[in-house]
Scaffold this active site. Sequence first.
Site, PDB file in Angstrom:
ATOM      1  N   ASP A  44       0.845  -1.178   0.000  1.00  0.00           N
ATOM      2  CA  ASP A  44       0.000   0.000   0.000  1.00  0.00           C
ATOM      3  C   ASP A  44       0.894   1.245   0.000  1.00  0.00           C
ATOM      4  OD1 ASP A  44      -2.800   1.004   0.467  1.00  0.00           O
ATOM      5  OD2 ASP A  44      -1.812   1.927   2.188  1.00  0.00           O
TER       6      ASP A  44
ATOM      7  N   GLU B 161       1.473   0.215  -4.907  1.00  0.00           N
ATOM      8  CA  GLU B 161       0.949   1.475  -5.431  1.00  0.00           C
ATOM      9  C   GLU B 161       2.117   2.445  -5.535  1.00  0.00           C
ATOM     10  OE1 GLU B 161      -3.483   2.147  -3.754  1.00  0.00           O
ATOM     11  OE2 GLU B 161      -1.928   2.289  -2.250  1.00  0.00           O
TER      12      GLU B 161
END
Length: 632
Positions: free
Chosen positions: A333, A364
Amino acid sequence: MNFNVINDTKEFDLQYHYDGTDLGACVTKCYTSFKVWAPTASNVNLLLYSDGMEQTLPKQIIQMTVTKEGVWEYGVEDNLDGTYYNYEVTALGETHITGDIYAKACGPNGIKSMVVDLTTTNPEGFNQDTFVYDFMMQPIIYEVHIKDFSYDQSSGVESKYQGKYLAFTELGTCIDLDRNKPTCVDYLKKLGITHVHILPMYDFGSIDELGDHTQFNWGYDPVNYNCLEGSYATDVLDGKVRIREMKKMVQALHKAGMGVIMDVVYNHTYTTDSYFQWTVPFYYYRTNEDGSFANGSDCSNETASERSMFRKYIIDSVVYLAKEYHLDGFRFDLMGLHDVETMNFIRKALNDLPNGEQILVYGEPWSARTPAMPEGIYPADKAHLFMLDKNIAIFSDDTRDAIKGSVFLEADSGYVNGKPELASMIPHAVRGWETPSQIISYVSAHDNFTLYDKLILSTTQKQDFISRNEAVIQMNKLCAGIIFTCCGSVFFQAGEEFARTKRGIGDSFSSPPELNMLDWKRAYEYIDLVEFYEALIAFRKTIPVFMSKEKIKDESILFLEQKDPYLISFVVQDENKKQCFIVYNPNEREVDVALPDGEWSVVCDGTSFVKENHSFTGRYSVMAKSVTILRT
Ligand code: CA
């Protein structure tokens, strides 16, 4: 001077770095040791408890001793497997009772840590459990949340396992006892995906594990990184149950032929009243010049992966989870909050495990706000992709947004849903932006609108999410048709293949489970779409250039110019050396395309994969808003 200025120095890291692998509670048959790195503490007590409940008072308080690296330790000739514990840390003049940041097990809500002999948590046959995947092969990843997966009554999962780890261990589940309508794992097997990516299942803080089952959260609010979330277990009181049940889940998915990917969130903690902060104040977080917590995550803080003991923490944690739970991948994340070097170290540490190269690493490549990275440290974001290991992949927001428009502006559209002039971007997406081993091609994930909702929001006035909208289904097929014929890994949100709707709600992180759950009946209302995905997946697997992580050779994908500038058409070879001709038509009308030389038969006419007998030469008319596939 602010304390965070003192411990944010190279000197501090050099003086106190501890390289041991024995932090936490380690237990053998007749010995238990406790070690916690807390170099700024003036005192640390070990508190032992008879159970894991928050209100339980210690039955024993033991003063620990400290080494020169700042490791506080205590050892006892006893097997304390199953004993709950905390540390009482005094640092900077404050005293906190804290969970152990290195704990591998915990009680309800992760408040008390637990000593665990992990060999007692293995389900039967777990030592033989294995999943082998060719690491040069691109995965097809299905992103799902544990509660979403089986919360729906019509999932057919036994009610006590609905929304739990163990739902993944049930086979033969179906709708209304109809064997022709499989759900859950049986359904996934049929779909043909290679990996299941599971939203956070480490111990997070937003759900009261002792509360009722109607609570819902995605779980991007970590509390204990090496422990598991208790609300997905059938029993939260015994810290071993969640471990055993998660292992059973992994084992069952492996048996069904799928790898398991864990979503990890080392970039921030639930709050700054965290075990990290209480153990070594300010060490684990980046701060602003005024001493306040930096907030690149937009969740009140950001961690400092560049500091040696946090870098070590993340690497050790990922390796531990991979080994102990037999995991096949990690999704980071807000990876843009981590530094490049740490990510490369993680990749290397995983590679060193047996079959470790097949463990996927992707993330990400952005942060929520600008990270407060120190000078000379490079964020693992899109701009620094070239510095990342070739086996670390990123979500391609360029591919995603080119196809269907910005995720932030609901009315904005892309190539498929209103801006065919974006056609010039599409060949780059098809070629995986030239680094297929590092690119994840996708159009939807848990964040933002589901694909179906996005298409409704950007192309209709009425915004009816309930009745079937043929035009939108057709656009959904085109989106999928593009993604599954792009290089890179393919990733999609669970239910994208059956027009999943969250009624236009994009950020459903704490919406009720009824809104978030997979509506299994819908999978059969939109079975044509599901079958379309199934066929696309099967087709993709026959095209080496799509499935390979190798750099693409120019001749592997031959683009053909068509009279209509919005059409994208190209030829690739399948595994039997047959030519496949693929055409995307974003127009709202049929278009005649020029076929390459030879006789072509239709594989996909844009609405379904068909078996047709007659062949075409010269020209072929492709449907409006369609992906068309022909084969020699
Ligand atoms: Ca929890």
